[in-house]
Design an enzyme around this catalytic site. Structure first.
Site, PDB file in Angstrom:
ATOM      1  N   CYS A 189       6.967  -5.027  15.726  1.00  0.00           N
ATOM      2  CA  CYS A 189       6.226  -4.128  16.945  1.00  0.00           C
ATOM      3  C   CYS A 189       5.845  -4.500  17.879  1.00  0.00           C
ATOM      4  CB  CYS A 189       6.548  -2.827  16.335  1.00  0.00           C
ATOM      5  SG  CYS A 189       8.281  -2.310  16.440  1.00  0.00           S
ATOM      6  N   GLU A 225       0.914  -1.040   0.405  1.00  0.00           N
ATOM      7  CA  GLU A 225       0.384  -0.364  -0.168  1.00  0.00           C
ATOM      8  C   GLU A 225       1.253   1.022   0.095  1.00  0.00           C
ATOM      9  OE1 GLU A 225      -3.724  -1.656   2.642  1.00  0.00           O
ATOM     10  OE2 GLU A 225      -2.070  -0.562   3.647  1.00  0.00           O
ATOM     11  N   CYS A 266       2.122  -2.542  15.389  1.00  0.00           N
ATOM     12  CA  CYS A 266       1.713  -2.684  14.257  1.00  0.00           C
ATOM     13  C   CYS A 266       1.439  -3.610  13.936  1.00  0.00           C
ATOM     14  CB  CYS A 266       3.374  -2.529  14.176  1.00  0.00           C
ATOM     15  SG  CYS A 266       3.012  -1.866  12.437  1.00  0.00           S
ATOM     16  N   CYS A 274       2.798   8.461   1.463  1.00  0.00           N
ATOM     17  CA  CYS A 274       3.372   7.550   2.215  1.00  0.00           C
ATOM     18  C   CYS A 274       3.535   6.427   1.903  1.00  0.00           C
ATOM     19  CB  CYS A 274       2.567   7.118   3.369  1.00  0.00           C
ATOM     20  SG  CYS A 274       3.402   5.871   4.160  1.00  0.00           S
ATOM     21  N   CYS A 312      -0.976   3.260   6.529  1.00  0.00           N
ATOM     22  CA  CYS A 312       0.158   2.627   6.176  1.00  0.00           C
ATOM     23  C   CYS A 312       0.063   0.845   6.110  1.00  0.00           C
ATOM     24  CB  CYS A 312       1.034   2.641   6.239  1.00  0.00           C
ATOM     25  SG  CYS A 312       1.050   3.955   4.947  1.00  0.00           S
ATOM     26  N   CYS A 320       6.851  -6.551   7.620  1.00  0.00           N
ATOM     27  CA  CYS A 320       8.382  -6.124   8.264  1.00  0.00           C
ATOM     28  C   CYS A 320       8.793  -7.444   9.359  1.00  0.00           C
ATOM     29  CB  CYS A 320       7.972  -5.212   9.696  1.00  0.00           C
ATOM     30  SG  CYS A 320       8.981  -4.145   9.753  1.00  0.00           S
TER      31      CYS A 320
END
Ligand code: SAH
Ligand code: SF4
Length: 407
Positions: free
Chosen positions: A135, A110, A138, A124, A360, A131
């Site tokens: 975290c 995205e 997130c 962005c 995001c 990832c």
């Protein structure tokens, strides 16, 4: 880096090289290596192609009128300028635009354009699919599929936004797209080679021409890479701090166990080019009952002492399945007031794109299994129900990108 896994699909036919992801030097080299361009003409040809690609936004060699027909035909056999497929485009009531882009089979990212951020509007961009850093607050960190995006795939996000905004040829003034923030999916410092090439391309004056001062790279704190980031890109730096002591940061940003707050702060102090005119942005997500007390606001001020800094308080964006909640509005205001008093101006971000779940990296990992459209419908329904249950003013998808965090 050993942190990423390349899951790109290998096809039998050799893939055409996409020229849009090559730096000027890389482009010259590719033209010569292809055998189509003589070395002595490489610079001239590269300059011509560069302008057609990055100033005019062309995707078709046949439109390059200053290059002979035969040579254009040879280019088409070896190279491509094609954009990836846009699977979905959503426009929010507030003008925020979200693009879901398929880079390759199973590789979906995205990117989001937010008007009235930075000088005119910010895009962005994502740097990875998924990832590896997990975290705890997130959603991107819960996605399984991880690979680095290529420079061409990062550039494609900018080109797609420009196509949609009608900003070709690259305007020299009155632009809608004025800033780039690497705050989408992924950790940019685990993909520094491609991020750095992409920034070289985006900032080139004869092309997209967005100045390095208007490009911000956000990292969760890969301390040893900060020096290289600054030297190679001269980009503005944003640090996802989120906690003021190692115990808490170890928990919510697990990378802190590798590079603790002290190591991170040392690396930030040495970030090339840091000054009062080029401040570091510290991002701080407001998590109810976790990191949002007045004492923590005061600890934050102590920690940032001596660093030219701005602070970006991010109301937590809830996502389906999370246990975290956004801090109450009064807790955020109290926190902000303490920072204001210490000289940090207006740090709370306003919500953007809430109606299209524009935070995001919110594609769920299940999208690997389910049809994306079904997943997205479910996400919208769940997001709507989360939003409906929040007190007024709380919890705002995309808050981390909005309002004044970048100049
Ligand atoms: N990986 C990089 C850049 C992408 S994340 C980084 O961590 O900095 C961009 C910002 O969004 C980071 O500050 C991140 O901590 C924040 N963020 C992630 N999930 C969020 C959520 N659910 N609510 C609010 N901010 C979030
Ligand atoms: Fe990765 Fe950034 Fe999300 Fe952490 S906040 S999991 S580093 S994308």
């Amino acid at each position: 880096m050993a942190h990423t896994l390349d899951l790109s699909v290998k096809s039998a036919a050799p893939a055409l090289v996409n020229l849009t992801g090559l730096t000027r030097d890389g482009l010259m080299q590719a033209l010569v290596e292809s055998g189509v361009v003589e070395p002595r003409k490489a610079k001239m040809r590269a300059t011509q192609i560069w302008r057609w690609m990055h100033h005019y936004g062309f995707t078709d060699f046949d439109l390059m009128t200053d290059i002979g027909k035969e040579q254009r035909a040879l280019f088409k056999e070896k190279f491509t300028l094609a954009r990836p497929e846009i699977i979905e485009r959503q426009v929010s009531n507030d003008g925020t635009r979200k693009y879901l882009i398929r880079m390759a089979p199973g590789i979906e990212v995205e990117s989001v354009y937010i008007p009235s951020v930075g000088r005119a509007g910010a895009l962005c961009v994502s740097s990875q699919v998924g990832c590896t850093l997990n975290c705890t607050f997130c959603h991107t960190g819960t996605q399984k599929l991880v690979r680095n995006l290529t420079a061409a795939e990062i550039i494609a996000q900018v080109q797609i936004a420009r196509d949609d905004l009608g900003e070709w040829p690259s305007p020299s003034e009155d632009r809608q797209l004025s800033n780039i923030v690497f705050m989408g999916m992924g950790e940019p410092l685990y993909n520094l080679d491609n991020v750095s090439d992409a920034i070289d391309i985006i900032s080139d004056n004869e092309g997209i021409a967005i100045s390095r001062r208007r490009i911000t790279v956000s990292t969760s704190g890969v301390a040893p890479e900060l020096q290289a980031l600054g030297n190679r890109t001269q980009a503005m730096l944003a640090i996802s701090l989120h906690a003021t002591n190692d115990d808490l940061r170890d928990e919510i940003v697990p990378l802190n166990k590798k590079y603790n707050i002290e190591q991170l702060m040392d690396a930030i102090r040495n970030y090339p080019g840091i000054s009062n005119a080029r401040r570091v942005t510290f991002e701080y997500v407001m998590l109810k009952g976790v990191n949002d007390t007045p004492a923590e606001a005061r600890a934050l001020i102590r920690l940032l002492k001596g660093i030219p800094a701005k602070i970006n308080l991010i109301p937590f964006n809830p996502w389906p399945g999370t246990d975290y909640q956004c801090s109450s509005w009064s807790a955020i205001e109290t926190f902000a007031a303490i920072l204001n008093k210490a000289g940090y101006a207006s740090p709370i971000r306003t919500p953007r794109g809430r109606d299209i779940l524009a935070a995001c990296g919110q594609l769920k990992s299940e999208s690997e299994k389910k049809r994306a459209s079904v997943v997205r419908r479910e996400q919208r329904e769940e997001a709507a129900s989360i939003q409906d249950n929040l007190p007024a003013g709380e919890s705002l998808p995309f808050a981390h990108l909005a309002g004044g965090m970048i100049d």
